[in-house]
Design a protein around this motif. Structure first.
Motif, PDB file in Angstrom:
ATOM      1  N   TYR A 165      -1.413  10.144  12.702  1.00 32.56           N
ATOM      2  CA  TYR A 165      -2.596   9.304  12.926  1.00 32.56           C
ATOM      3  C   TYR A 165      -3.712  10.027  13.693  1.00 32.56           C
ATOM      4  O   TYR A 165      -4.863  10.065  13.247  1.00 32.56           O
ATOM      5  CB  TYR A 165      -2.187   8.038  13.689  1.00 32.56           C
ATOM      6  CG  TYR A 165      -3.346   7.314  14.338  1.00 32.56           C
ATOM      7  CD1 TYR A 165      -4.349   6.726  13.567  1.00 32.56           C
ATOM      8  CD2 TYR A 165      -3.468   7.245  15.723  1.00 32.56           C
ATOM      9  CE1 TYR A 165      -5.425   6.088  14.157  1.00 32.56           C
ATOM     10  CE2 TYR A 165      -4.541   6.602  16.322  1.00 32.56           C
ATOM     11  CZ  TYR A 165      -5.527   6.031  15.537  1.00 32.56           C
ATOM     12  OH  TYR A 165      -6.578   5.410  16.128  1.00 32.56           O
ATOM     13  N   TYR A 169      -9.267  10.049   7.066  1.00 29.55           N
ATOM     14  CA  TYR A 169     -10.003   9.062   7.873  1.00 29.55           C
ATOM     15  C   TYR A 169      -9.076   8.357   8.865  1.00 29.55           C
ATOM     16  O   TYR A 169      -9.341   7.241   9.287  1.00 29.55           O
ATOM     17  CB  TYR A 169     -10.742   8.067   6.959  1.00 29.55           C
ATOM     18  CG  TYR A 169      -9.839   7.212   6.090  1.00 29.55           C
ATOM     19  CD1 TYR A 169      -9.228   7.742   4.963  1.00 29.55           C
ATOM     20  CD2 TYR A 169      -9.596   5.875   6.399  1.00 29.55           C
ATOM     21  CE1 TYR A 169      -8.391   6.968   4.176  1.00 29.55           C
ATOM     22  CE2 TYR A 169      -8.765   5.099   5.611  1.00 29.55           C
ATOM     23  CZ  TYR A 169      -8.166   5.648   4.513  1.00 29.55           C
ATOM     24  OH  TYR A 169      -7.320   4.873   3.747  1.00 29.55           O
ATOM     25  N   ASN A 170      -7.993   9.030   9.206  1.00 29.39           N
ATOM     26  CA  ASN A 170      -7.073   8.557  10.252  1.00 29.39           C
ATOM     27  C   ASN A 170      -6.441   7.210   9.935  1.00 29.39           C
ATOM     28  O   ASN A 170      -6.362   6.327  10.772  1.00 29.39           O
ATOM     29  CB  ASN A 170      -7.771   8.497  11.618  1.00 29.39           C
ATOM     30  CG  ASN A 170      -8.450   9.796  11.950  1.00 29.39           C
ATOM     31  OD1 ASN A 170      -9.661   9.936  11.783  1.00 29.39           O
ATOM     32  ND2 ASN A 170      -7.689  10.778  12.357  1.00 29.39           N
ATOM     33  N   ASP A 171      -5.952   7.077   8.714  1.00 25.65           N
ATOM     34  CA  ASP A 171      -5.275   5.824   8.372  1.00 25.65           C
ATOM     35  C   ASP A 171      -3.754   5.960   8.457  1.00 25.65           C
ATOM     36  O   ASP A 171      -3.026   5.075   8.045  1.00 25.65           O
ATOM     37  CB  ASP A 171      -5.711   5.344   6.979  1.00 25.65           C
ATOM     38  CG  ASP A 171      -5.874   3.835   6.931  1.00 25.65           C
ATOM     39  OD1 ASP A 171      -5.730   3.186   7.990  1.00 25.65           O
ATOM     40  OD2 ASP A 171      -6.140   3.302   5.848  1.00 25.65           O
ATOM     41  N   ALA A 172      -3.312   7.108   8.939  1.00 23.97           N
ATOM     42  CA  ALA A 172      -1.908   7.318   9.336  1.00 23.97           C
ATOM     43  C   ALA A 172      -0.923   7.379   8.166  1.00 23.97           C
ATOM     44  O   ALA A 172      -1.300   7.418   7.008  1.00 23.97           O
ATOM     45  CB  ALA A 172      -1.504   6.290  10.377  1.00 23.97           C
ATOM     46  N   ALA A 173       0.347   7.374   8.539  1.00 18.74           N
ATOM     47  CA  ALA A 173       1.420   7.832   7.651  1.00 18.74           C
ATOM     48  C   ALA A 173       1.646   6.986   6.399  1.00 18.74           C
ATOM     49  O   ALA A 173       2.157   7.487   5.398  1.00 18.74           O
ATOM     50  CB  ALA A 173       2.727   7.916   8.443  1.00 18.74           C
ATOM     51  N   GLN A 174       1.286   5.702   6.454  1.00 19.50           N
ATOM     52  CA  GLN A 174       1.594   4.830   5.314  1.00 19.50           C
ATOM     53  C   GLN A 174       0.374   4.497   4.457  1.00 19.50           C
ATOM     54  O   GLN A 174       0.474   3.682   3.536  1.00 19.50           O
ATOM     55  CB  GLN A 174       2.232   3.519   5.819  1.00 19.50           C
ATOM     56  CG  GLN A 174       3.556   3.742   6.536  1.00 19.50           C
ATOM     57  CD  GLN A 174       4.105   2.474   7.154  1.00 19.50           C
ATOM     58  OE1 GLN A 174       3.380   1.519   7.407  1.00 19.50           O
ATOM     59  NE2 GLN A 174       5.407   2.453   7.426  1.00 19.50           N
ATOM     60  N   HIS A 175      -0.770   5.079   4.775  1.00 19.37           N
ATOM     61  CA  HIS A 175      -1.987   4.773   4.011  1.00 19.37           C
ATOM     62  C   HIS A 175      -2.830   6.012   3.735  1.00 19.37           C
ATOM     63  O   HIS A 175      -4.028   5.901   3.489  1.00 19.37           O
ATOM     64  CB  HIS A 175      -2.870   3.772   4.765  1.00 19.37           C
ATOM     65  CG  HIS A 175      -2.304   2.391   4.884  1.00 19.37           C
ATOM     66  ND1 HIS A 175      -1.283   2.080   5.725  1.00 19.37           N
ATOM     67  CD2 HIS A 175      -2.629   1.223   4.255  1.00 19.37           C
ATOM     68  CE1 HIS A 175      -0.998   0.788   5.623  1.00 19.37           C
ATOM     69  NE2 HIS A 175      -1.797   0.245   4.737  1.00 19.37           N
TER      70      HIS A 175
END
Lengths: 340, 334
Positions: free
Chosen positions: A314, A128-134
């Motif tokens: 992302y 869901y495109n919450d990127a590298a840390q999530h």
């Protein structure tokens, strides 16, 4: 088959029901974590628990993961049965010492004299495109370290049954739930996030994989979302006459090697699909197991699909490129079936 | 508003920058909604993923950034836009990054919580508290290189309960680093109010644990933030070591867009809106004799800059999917 008597729940409701029933049964069980109170857990794991059990047993914590996970360990060694929620698995970095040097090792280091009966519950997964840390799953990061059970159920039924087992287990259990399988109203609705869940408490054993689709031509092993993608790919492949057997791993530690080997001895081909990083991951471990135990049963090389050793990007086209999906599974199987 | 005189030009800069930030965030509210109606889906639309906006928190950013140069380092948390804009991050490329476009600061790999603009020494992180020790490290580098730059770490009040906060402050005090830690107290760590998470009323008192000054700025006051920051930055530049500033600020929107905000009353936000710091600073400028048409011109100018940045982002291309495999490692040294 779903009958009118069957009750359908989302993943998050199955999870919070499991916790509620165990809290009801055992006064030593309590829950602590960030936003588990009024918010009910960012991913709904603690829905309505505060109202039912009060702030003494459903504790909102400061953003102090080392503090509250360490406190859960201490309370567990004193005979309580805490469930600590680490909001995103990605946040393990700020508290891993408590987890792997203490939660996981105290029983061993004490020669079995001290038990740590706790659950570390955490949200995993991207898409869901919450990127590298999530967005990570980090399955293998936890599975690599001895001393804790690590489970990753894929259906509401297993979520409830395995959470009850985890709470009742005398060992520390890392309970990973997948965000997309929680059935939350603010994420893409998917069928797999709902399922029949009996109301009465029940357990599903930890350490057992499950054959969720029988087939003769090859075995696909999946974890959580990848199992669901594998099932969808298997349905498509069936139209081309390829019958895939799909195994839902469910438990990473203990790892049910037997079920995998039995299946590979039947189908003679293996594809492992993982939402975690490729190298030194669950796909490597399963491939190595089959190389050790069933090499001569294979008709083609073991294939792996996983995140290609890059952080989760992302931007949508980039994330879609790195997380395996139905299409990449289908394509991999078609290629494998041509290999002799 | 503080009675202490702040140069009028600096007041105007702060006003202009606050208006710019607010327009940026309000535009993002709209853009973020595109493709997420009638049913909100966090992964859908023009800008997917979590979105943490800073409407109301402008004073913290402008009050201290008014004293910084592009050579000073700033680290920001998961709610970074106001700080990035005040620090002078390239607005077009920042917006393109948030849209996931190849022209973005990180070629679409980072996203809204992971903005890096080394040109103005700005970075941010999605992990609470993580920027504080890194800012201490930047301050250490300034000291080792015998430069008089400073480093500023921004963090929410929730981060003041993390190990990173305490460890970094001890290091910074021990090594007398030119670090200023700004705690933006917006009252909530997601849903958890400060009084439920924090043993002290004001984090400013925590400075005393490390024998460094702790300042407290009330009522989201940009001028008071400016005044306190002036002293803090000046001390740091002169080699007198770190300090801590906590500002009582307002979060006018949810923790993230889509937050049902069941943990606070609607009146609370309405009350905060009545005390809007932008409105207050505008009135203060008018009281000092600044003509309203001067302010209007300013507003028009920054709104255009923001709108242009959104146009740039919209018109940019998505990265090629295969680019996902690049940039894990730097090229080897030749």
């Amino acid at each position: 088959m779903v009958t009118t008597k069957d009750r359908v729940l989302t993943g998050n409701k199955a999870l919070s029901e499991a916790i509620a029933q165990e809290m009801e049964r055992d006064s030593r069980v309590f829950l602590l974590g960030e936003d588990v109170g009024k918010y009910g857990g960012i991913f709904g794991s603690a829905e309505k628990l505060l109202d039912r059990f009060g702030a003494e047993r459903v504790m909102d914590t400061p953003i102090s993961e080392t503090g509250f996970i360490g406190a859960a360990i201490g309370a567990a060694t004193e005979g309580m049965r805490p469930i600590a929620e680490l909001m995103f698995v990605d946040f393990f970095g700020v508290c891993m010492d408590q987890i792997y040097n203490h939660m996981a090792k105290i029983h061993y280091m004490s020669g079995g004299a001290v038990k740590v009966p706790m659950v570390l519950m955490t949200a995993v997964g991207g898409g869901y495109n919450d990127a590298a840390q999530h967005s990570q799953t980090l399955y293998a990061t936890f599975a690599h370290l001895p001393g804790m059970k690590v489970v990753a159920p894929s259906t509401p039924y297993d979520i409830k049954g395995m959470m009850i087992s985890a709470i009742q287990d005398d060992n520390p259990v890392v309970f990973m739930f997948h965000k997309s399988l929680q059935g939350l109203g603010w994420m893409t609705p998917i069928d797999a996030s709902q399922g029949v869940v009996p109301e009465d408490p029940y357990t599903v054993p930890l350490g057992k994989a499950k054959v969720v689709r029988e087939g003769r031509d090859l075995t696909i092993v999946g974890i959580q979302m990848m199992t669901h993608h594998a099932l969808e790919a298997a349905d498509r492949l069936a139209k081309d006459g390829i019958e895939a057997e799909v195994i839902d791993l469910r438990s990473l530690v203990p790892l049910d090697r037997e079920t995998i080997i039995r299946s590979v001895k039947k189908t003679h081909r293996l594809l492992v699909v993982d939402e975690d990083y490729r190298s030194c991951g669950m796909t490597s471990e399963i491939a190595a197991t089959v190389a050790e135990e069933a090499l001569y049963d294979l008709e083609s090389p073991v294939r792996r699909l996983a995140v290609p050793d890059v952080p989760i990007p992302y931007s949508r086209p980039l994330e879609n490129r790195v997380i395996p999906g139905v299409e990449s599974i289908e394509k991999a199987v078609q290629t494998m079936m041509k290999e002799v | 508003m503080s009675e202490h005189s702040v140069p009028l030009e600096r007041q105007k800069w702060m006003y202009e920058t606050m208006v710019k930030i607010r327009h940026y965030e309000e535009t993002m509210v709209q853009v973020y909604t595109e493709g997420k109606t009638p049913v909100f889906n966090i992964g859908a639309g023009t800008v997917p993923g979590e979105m943490h906006l800073a409407s109301g928190q402008e004073p913290a950013a402008v009050g201290i950034c008014a004293h910084l140069t592009p050579e000073d380092t700033v680290t920001a948390p998961h709610r970074p836009h106001h700080i990035a804009i005040a620090k002078g991050v390239h607005l077009d490329r920042m917006t393109a990054e948030i849209f996931g476009k190849v022209s973005g600061l990180g070629k679409g790999k980072g996203g809204h919580m992971h903005l890096f603009d080394p040109g103005v020494k700005f970075s941010c992180s999605g992990i609470v508290g993580a920027g504080i020790p890194q800012a201490a490290g930047a301050a250490l580098a300034c000291k080792m290189k015998k430069q008089n730059q400073v480093a500023v770490a921004f963090a929410g009040e929730g981060a003041a309960n993390s190990g990173a906060f305490h460890e970094a402050l001890n290091l910074a005090a021990l090594w007398k680093l030119p670090l200023i830690l700004v705690i933006e107290d917006n009252r909530y760590g997601i849903s958890v109010p400060k009084e439920v998470s924090t043993a002290v009323k004001s984090n400013a008192v925590r400075g005393s644990a490390y024998d460094i000054p702790g300042y407290h700025v009330e009522e989201n006051d940009p001028l008071e933030m400016y005044r306190v920051s002036e002293e803090a930055v000046d001390r740091a530049r002169k080699g007198k070591g770190p300090c801590l500033i906590e500002i009582e600020t307002y979060r006018l929107l949810g923790h993230f867009q889509g937050d049902p905000e069941l943990y606070r009353e609607k009146d609370e936000v309405a009350g905060l809106k009545e005390k809007d710091p932008i409105m207050r600073l505008r009135q203060h400028l008018l009281n000092q004799g600044v003509q309203s048409n001067v302010l209007d011109t300013m507003e028009t100018r920054v709104r255009q800059a923001v709108d242009q940045a959104y146009d740039f982002a919209r018109d940019s291309e998505y990265p090629d999917a295969e680019a996902a495999l690049e940039d894990v490692f730097a090229p080897s040294i030749q």
